[in-house]
Scaffold this motif. Structure first.
Motif, PDB file in Angstrom:
ATOM      1  N   LEU A   1      29.164  58.741 -56.429  1.00 10.59           N
ATOM      2  CA  LEU A   1      29.891  59.095 -55.208  1.00 10.59           C
ATOM      3  C   LEU A   1      31.388  58.857 -55.371  1.00 10.59           C
ATOM      4  O   LEU A   1      32.201  59.712 -55.001  1.00 10.59           O
ATOM      5  N   GLU A   2      31.746  57.712 -55.914  1.00  8.71           N
ATOM      6  CA  GLU A   2      33.169  57.396 -56.091  1.00  8.71           C
ATOM      7  C   GLU A   2      33.851  58.399 -57.012  1.00  8.71           C
ATOM      8  O   GLU A   2      34.973  58.831 -56.733  1.00  8.71           O
ATOM      9  N   GLN A   3      33.173  58.791 -58.083  1.00  7.82           N
ATOM     10  CA  GLN A   3      33.766  59.703 -59.055  1.00  7.82           C
ATOM     11  C   GLN A   3      33.824  61.147 -58.569  1.00  7.82           C
ATOM     12  O   GLN A   3      34.765  61.868 -58.896  1.00  7.82           O
TER      13      GLN A   3
ATOM     14  N   GLY B   1      27.320  53.071 -46.714  1.00  9.05           N
ATOM     15  CA  GLY B   1      26.350  52.405 -47.572  1.00  9.05           C
ATOM     16  C   GLY B   1      25.485  53.377 -48.350  1.00  9.05           C
ATOM     17  O   GLY B   1      25.119  54.438 -47.858  1.00  9.05           O
ATOM     18  N   CYS B   2      25.180  52.995 -49.588  1.00 14.58           N
ATOM     19  CA  CYS B   2      24.249  53.746 -50.427  1.00 14.58           C
ATOM     20  C   CYS B   2      23.251  52.746 -51.007  1.00 14.58           C
ATOM     21  O   CYS B   2      23.423  51.538 -50.885  1.00 14.58           O
ATOM     22  N   LYS B   3      22.211  53.244 -51.635  1.00 14.52           N
ATOM     23  CA  LYS B   3      21.115  52.378 -52.058  1.00 14.52           C
ATOM     24  C   LYS B   3      21.360  51.637 -53.375  1.00 14.52           C
ATOM     25  O   LYS B   3      20.963  50.491 -53.517  1.00 14.52           O
ATOM     26  N   GLU B   4      21.985  52.265 -54.329  1.00 12.10           N
ATOM     27  CA  GLU B   4      22.101  51.705 -55.679  1.00 12.10           C
ATOM     28  C   GLU B   4      23.535  51.782 -56.196  1.00 12.10           C
ATOM     29  O   GLU B   4      24.298  52.651 -55.793  1.00 12.10           O
ATOM     30  N   SER B   5      23.861  50.909 -57.128  1.00 15.66           N
ATOM     31  CA  SER B   5      25.210  50.902 -57.691  1.00 15.66           C
ATOM     32  C   SER B   5      25.496  52.171 -58.502  1.00 15.66           C
ATOM     33  O   SER B   5      26.622  52.662 -58.490  1.00 15.66           O
TER      34      SER B   5
ATOM     35  N   VAL C   1      29.636  51.235 -50.456  1.00 17.14           N
ATOM     36  CA  VAL C   1      29.074  49.925 -50.799  1.00 17.14           C
ATOM     37  C   VAL C   1      27.573  50.077 -50.994  1.00 17.14           C
ATOM     38  O   VAL C   1      26.946  50.948 -50.414  1.00 17.14           O
ATOM     39  N   VAL C   2      27.036  49.206 -51.827  1.00 12.26           N
ATOM     40  CA  VAL C   2      25.597  49.157 -52.033  1.00 12.26           C
ATOM     41  C   VAL C   2      25.001  48.383 -50.865  1.00 12.26           C
ATOM     42  O   VAL C   2      25.607  47.426 -50.373  1.00 12.26           O
ATOM     43  N   GLU C   3      23.835  48.784 -50.398  1.00 14.60           N
ATOM     44  CA  GLU C   3      23.223  48.197 -49.208  1.00 14.60           C
ATOM     45  C   GLU C   3      23.206  46.672 -49.235  1.00 14.60           C
ATOM     46  O   GLU C   3      23.381  46.039 -48.208  1.00 14.60           O
ATOM     47  N   ALA C   4      23.043  46.080 -50.389  1.00 11.13           N
ATOM     48  CA  ALA C   4      23.020  44.621 -50.487  1.00 11.13           C
ATOM     49  C   ALA C   4      24.360  44.016 -50.069  1.00 11.13           C
ATOM     50  O   ALA C   4      24.431  42.866 -49.658  1.00 11.13           O
ATOM     51  N   GLU C   5      25.465  44.794 -50.148  1.00 19.79           N
ATOM     52  CA  GLU C   5      26.800  44.318 -49.782  1.00 19.79           C
ATOM     53  C   GLU C   5      27.103  44.523 -48.303  1.00 19.79           C
ATOM     54  O   GLU C   5      28.076  43.981 -47.793  1.00 19.79           O
ATOM     55  N   GLU C   6      26.286  45.298 -47.603  1.00 22.40           N
ATOM     56  CA  GLU C   6      26.557  45.657 -46.211  1.00 22.40           C
ATOM     57  C   GLU C   6      26.685  44.448 -45.293  1.00 22.40           C
ATOM     58  O   GLU C   6      27.585  44.375 -44.471  1.00 22.40           O
ATOM     59  N   GLU C   7      25.787  43.503 -45.427  1.00 24.90           N
ATOM     60  CA  GLU C   7      25.780  42.349 -44.534  1.00 24.90           C
ATOM     61  C   GLU C   7      27.090  41.581 -44.641  1.00 24.90           C
ATOM     62  O   GLU C   7      27.637  41.133 -43.625  1.00 24.90           O
TER      63      GLU C   7
END
Length: 95
Positions: A56-58, A46-50, A81-87
């Motif tokens: 990171l992906e690149q 997880g990371c904080k922002e898109s 994934v962005v933290e909002a997607e973690e759940e």
């Protein structure tokens, strides 16, 4: 080190990563990442922002996957994934 959790696996991957990139790059881009899950050879982080995920992906996927292979002895796919997607991920793994 006994590997008993996703955090332990992530710590091993980070130790290998530190051998490849500078301390500044590690501190800026890797240190703040949060291990979410490790299942079927895939580490979800997880990371904080898109925008951070995009960087990171690149720039860091291959480095982290190589570090994971060095640490684990087999290929590991790294997914950010962005933290909002973690759940959503945690809930999906329960089923």
């Amino acid at each position: 080190m006994a590997v008993t959790s996703v955090s332990d696996i992530w710590q091993l991957i980070c130790e290998e990563c530190k051998k490849i990139i500078t301390q500044v790059a590690f501190d800026c881009f890797v240190e703040g990442l949060k291990p979410i899950s490790f299942l079927n050879g895939e580490m979800v982080v997880g990371c904080k922002e898109s925008f951070e995920r995009d960087i990171l992906e690149q720039n860091y996927t291959e480095i982290l996957e190589n570090s994971a292979k060095a640490a684990m002895g087999f290929d590991v796919k790294i997914t950010f994934v962005v933290e909002a997607e973690e759940e959503d991920i945690v809930l999906a793994e329960k089923y």
